[in-house]
Scaffold this active site. Structure first.
Site, PDB file in Angstrom:
ATOM      1  N   ASP A  40      43.346  38.004  35.749  1.00  0.00           N
ATOM      2  CA  ASP A  40      43.469  36.615  36.222  1.00  0.00           C
ATOM      3  C   ASP A  40      44.083  35.706  35.142  1.00  0.00           C
ATOM      4  O   ASP A  40      43.510  34.679  34.773  1.00  0.00           O
ATOM      5  CB  ASP A  40      42.102  36.052  36.633  1.00  0.00           C
ATOM      6  CG  ASP A  40      41.344  36.957  37.578  1.00  0.00           C
ATOM      7  OD1 ASP A  40      41.996  37.692  38.350  1.00  0.00           O
ATOM      8  OD2 ASP A  40      40.096  36.944  37.539  1.00  0.00           O
ATOM      9  N   GLU A 218      43.614  34.956  48.036  1.00  0.00           N
ATOM     10  CA  GLU A 218      42.921  34.357  46.897  1.00  0.00           C
ATOM     11  C   GLU A 218      43.904  34.056  45.770  1.00  0.00           C
ATOM     12  O   GLU A 218      45.108  34.333  45.879  1.00  0.00           O
ATOM     13  CB  GLU A 218      41.798  35.272  46.401  1.00  0.00           C
ATOM     14  CG  GLU A 218      42.267  36.605  45.853  1.00  0.00           C
ATOM     15  CD  GLU A 218      41.102  37.516  45.465  1.00  0.00           C
ATOM     16  OE1 GLU A 218      39.955  37.221  45.820  1.00  0.00           O
ATOM     17  OE2 GLU A 218      41.368  38.543  44.799  1.00  0.00           O
TER      18      GLU A 218
END
Length: 350
Positions: A40, A218
């Site tokens: 991420d 997402e």
């Protein structure tokens, strides 16, 4: 030519060749950007330095370097330690320089929950004491919509027409033990820690490539280009090798809270490359080159199949180009350990 002169000439030539080679080497980097971390990933270039953060699971750490090539050796400094109800399972940090009620500050957004993972994950924000991205940071609180305080993750910021918006991934309602489907939502903001509207659903997994392993949208993040907004998101389960990036498109002048303002591109824009050891590429960020002329994407991927959503995910970066149709071209994931030109204006390693 006397042998001594020949030897001296040879040494000079070798020094020139080695010096040229070193200069060339200094102007490149290779993927992964970080050799042992980087899920991420989020990178900002600010006032001569790259600042990078990523998921650790336990806290929030930044790395700082003058060159993209230097981030791997930079110290990982803890800038914030979440506590309380959002103490644990810390995911997907991002930081943005925003105008708050008391002037400009960096705002650090992250996902966290209680010790038991992961059915109560929510979004939180902390504020910097100054305009130094390294902090220190103070918690402002949970960012949530009182009407829909459901499972929500991956907060990011969108700015358009002088207005501030929060974009994130969430669910229609709380489920146990894990929440699916995951949709993309947007809400307007009164200030960097308070929403001023109910959320609006702008994307839900509906295409085959968004539903491998689970129905997931997402990791939303915005790329700005002229009057267009491109919202990248990750589709499918992060534990699958077919996690990938898709795009929504909107005009900067549109009503961004209206789902009709957003168009989903039918095909993904960054997908796995078995030949280049990129499995499950996703959860990206965007950053500008130091001279502001190039757009870059940073994302994570596994080097081998079946490594799922764990610590094997490493950060990779590559330049985005633009097509004649005005759409961004992400290309194929670059192979590992191959020299790649640094972003324009990057000084390289000394």
């Amino acid at each position: 030519m006397p042998s001594r002169i020949v030897l001296l000439f040879t040494h000079l030539l070798l020094a020139l060749v080695l010096g040229f080679s070193s200069a060339q080497q200094a102007k490149t980097f290779s993927n992964p950007v970080l050799s042992s971390a980087g899920a991420d990933p989020h990178i900002v270039f600010h006032e001569g330095f790259y600042y990078m953060t990523y998921t650790t699971g336990a806290d929030i750490r930044f790395r700082k370097a003058a060159s993209l090539a230097g981030l791997d050796q930079a110290e990982a400094v803890q800038v914030f330690q979440p506590t309380g109800d959002g103490c644990c399972n810390v995911w997907a940090p991002e930081f943005h320089l925003l105008d708050g009620p008391n002037g400009k500050h960096w705002y650090l957004y992250y996902t966290a929950g209680p010790e038991k993972c992961c059915s109560e994950q929510r979004m939180y924000v902390a504020e910097s004491a100054s305009t130094d991205p390294m902090g220190p940071y103070t918690l402002k609180g949970k960012v949530f919509d009182a009407q829909h305080d459901f499972w929500s993750i991956d907060a990011s910021i969108l700015k358009a027409e002088g207005k501030l918006y929060l974009i994130y991934s969430g669910t229609p309602q709380d489920h146990m033990p894990y929440e699916k489907p995951q949709n993309i939502y947007i809400a307007s903001m009164e200030n960097p820690w308070t929403l001023s509207s109910e959320r609006s659903e702008i994307s839900t997994p509906s295409l085959f490539w968004e539903m491998q392993g689970a129905a997931v949208n997402e990791g939303p993040v915005v790329l700005y280009h002229n009057d267009d907004l491109f919202l990248a998101f990750s589709g499918s389960g992060c534990w699958t090798d077919d996690y990938k990036l898709g795009l929504l498109k909107a005009n900067v002048h549109a009503n961004l809270l209206d789902p009709a303002s957003w168009m989903k591109l039918p095909d993904p824009v960054l997908t796995r490359s078995d030949a280049n050891q990129a499995f499950g590429p996703g959860h990206n960020g965007f950053f500008k080159s130091p001279d502001g002329t190039e757009d870059w994407v940073v994302y994570h991927a596994n080097a081998f199949p079946g490594q799922q959503c764990g610590g094997a995910r490493l950060a990779r970066a590559q330049k985005i180009t633009w097509g004649a149709d005005g759409l961004p071209i992400f290309g194929t994931p670059d192979p590992l350990w191959v020299d790649v030109p640094l972003p324009s204006g990057d000084p390289g390693l000394p």
